[in-house]
Scaffold this motif. Sequence first.
Motif, short mmCIF file in Angstrom:
data_model
loop_
_atom_site.label_atom_id
_atom_site.label_comp_id
_atom_site.label_asym_id
_atom_site.label_seq_id
_atom_site.Cartn_x
_atom_site.Cartn_y
_atom_site.Cartn_z
N LYS A 103 4.89 -8.91 3.04
CA LYS A 103 5.20 -10.26 2.58
C LYS A 103 4.20 -10.59 1.48
CE LYS A 103 5.68 -15.08 3.96
NZ LYS A 103 5.68 -16.02 5.08
N GLY A 104 4.72 -10.96 0.31
CA GLY A 104 3.86 -11.32 -0.80
C GLY A 104 4.49 -10.99 -2.13
N SER A 105 3.75 -11.26 -3.16
CA SER A 105 4.23 -11.06 -4.52
C SER A 105 4.28 -9.58 -4.88
CB SER A 105 3.28 -11.78 -5.49
OG SER A 105 3.58 -11.40 -6.82
N PRO A 106 5.29 -9.17 -5.66
CA PRO A 106 5.33 -7.80 -6.16
C PRO A 106 4.11 -7.46 -7.02
CG PRO A 106 7.44 -8.88 -6.50
CD PRO A 106 6.48 -9.93 -6.03
N ALA A 107 3.42 -8.47 -7.52
CA ALA A 107 2.22 -8.24 -8.33
C ALA A 107 1.12 -7.54 -7.53
CB ALA A 107 1.70 -9.56 -8.89
N ASN A 108 1.18 -7.64 -6.20
CA ASN A 108 0.18 -7.01 -5.34
C ASN A 108 0.61 -5.63 -4.85
OD1 ASN A 108 -1.43 -9.31 -5.52
ND2 ASN A 108 -0.38 -10.27 -3.80
N ALA A 109 1.72 -5.12 -5.35
CA ALA A 109 2.26 -3.84 -4.87
C ALA A 109 1.28 -2.68 -5.04
CB ALA A 109 3.57 -3.53 -5.58
N THR A 110 0.53 -2.67 -6.13
CA THR A 110 -0.42 -1.58 -6.37
C THR A 110 -1.41 -1.47 -5.23
OG1 THR A 110 -0.17 -1.83 -8.75
CG2 THR A 110 -2.10 -0.64 -7.98
N GLN A 111 -1.95 -2.60 -4.77
CA GLN A 111 -2.92 -2.58 -3.67
C GLN A 111 -2.27 -2.13 -2.36
OE1 GLN A 111 -2.52 -5.35 -5.68
NE2 GLN A 111 -4.50 -6.19 -6.20
N VAL A 112 -1.04 -2.55 -2.12
CA VAL A 112 -0.34 -2.19 -0.89
C VAL A 112 -0.09 -0.68 -0.85
CG1 VAL A 112 1.81 -2.47 0.40
CG2 VAL A 112 0.71 -4.45 -0.64
N PHE A 113 0.45 -0.13 -1.94
CA PHE A 113 0.73 1.30 -1.97
C PHE A 113 -0.56 2.12 -1.96
CE2 PHE A 113 4.88 -0.27 -3.26
CZ PHE A 113 5.70 0.52 -2.46
N SER A 114 -1.60 1.62 -2.58
CA SER A 114 -2.90 2.29 -2.55
C SER A 114 -3.41 2.37 -1.12
CB SER A 114 -3.90 1.56 -3.44
OG SER A 114 -5.14 2.21 -3.42
N TYR A 115 -3.32 1.28 -0.37
CA TYR A 115 -3.72 1.28 1.03
C TYR A 115 -2.92 2.31 1.83
CZ TYR A 115 -3.57 0.14 5.94
OH TYR A 115 -3.58 0.25 7.32
N ILE A 116 -1.59 2.30 1.65
CA ILE A 116 -0.73 3.21 2.41
C ILE A 116 -1.10 4.67 2.12
CG2 ILE A 116 1.64 4.07 2.66
CD1 ILE A 116 2.56 1.12 2.17
N MET A 117 -1.23 5.02 0.85
CA MET A 117 -1.45 6.42 0.47
C MET A 117 -2.89 6.89 0.65
SD MET A 117 1.44 7.49 -0.17
CE MET A 117 2.96 7.45 -1.05
N LYS A 118 -3.85 6.00 0.40
CA LYS A 118 -5.26 6.42 0.43
C LYS A 118 -5.96 6.14 1.76
CE LYS A 118 -5.99 5.95 -4.53
NZ LYS A 118 -6.70 5.21 -5.57
N GLU A 119 -5.48 5.16 2.52
CA GLU A 119 -6.14 4.81 3.77
C GLU A 119 -5.28 5.14 4.99
OE1 GLU A 119 -8.18 1.00 3.89
OE2 GLU A 119 -8.20 0.97 1.68
N TRP A 120 -4.09 4.54 5.06
CA TRP A 120 -3.27 4.73 6.25
C TRP A 120 -2.84 6.18 6.42
CZ3 TRP A 120 1.61 6.56 7.23
CH2 TRP A 120 2.00 6.50 8.58
N LEU A 121 -2.23 6.78 5.40
CA LEU A 121 -1.66 8.12 5.53
C LEU A 121 -2.70 9.17 5.94
CD1 LEU A 121 0.97 9.74 5.37
CD2 LEU A 121 0.49 10.12 2.95
#
Length: 157
Positions: A103-121
């Motif tokens: 939930k949030g602005s698409p402008a924050n997508a870079t941070q979300v995908f960075s978290y998924i790929m660099k931290e969660w995965l």
Amino acid sequence: MIPIITTISAKKLIGVSLNMSFIDNKTAELWRSFMPRRKEIANNISNEMYSLQVYDENFFSQFNPVTEFKKWALVEVTDFNTIPGGMETFELEEGMYAVFYYKGSPANATQVFSYIMKEWLPQSGYVLDNRPHFEVLGEKYKNGSDESEEEIWIPIR
């Protein structure tokens, strides 16, 4: 962000695509070409739309923001019997996905995908699978709004 791990069955999709890179992002152009025509798809299953990306196998391990990938704007359909002119079919194969609710602005997508790929995965016990990545844009999706909601589907094994 804690994902739900799920396996989906194969899906039939119809829409349009463009080649692009993260540096030469043509997402807005892609959706501007699709949205006025999406009602031409007569046999869609729901009002949900799919923003789907097809990356080469080494895209993330050898990441370069100028490397091109194919992005799609799609809807799920019951069959491929009627395909509007200028649109293409896409068969999404079954497989396991980590589904993140965002939930949030698409402008924050870079941070979300960075978290998924660099931290969660790396900590998850899963590895990235070489299948399409996609976002499901449902009724709560509001382009450009901080109140927008979508699902982020990451292929894993």
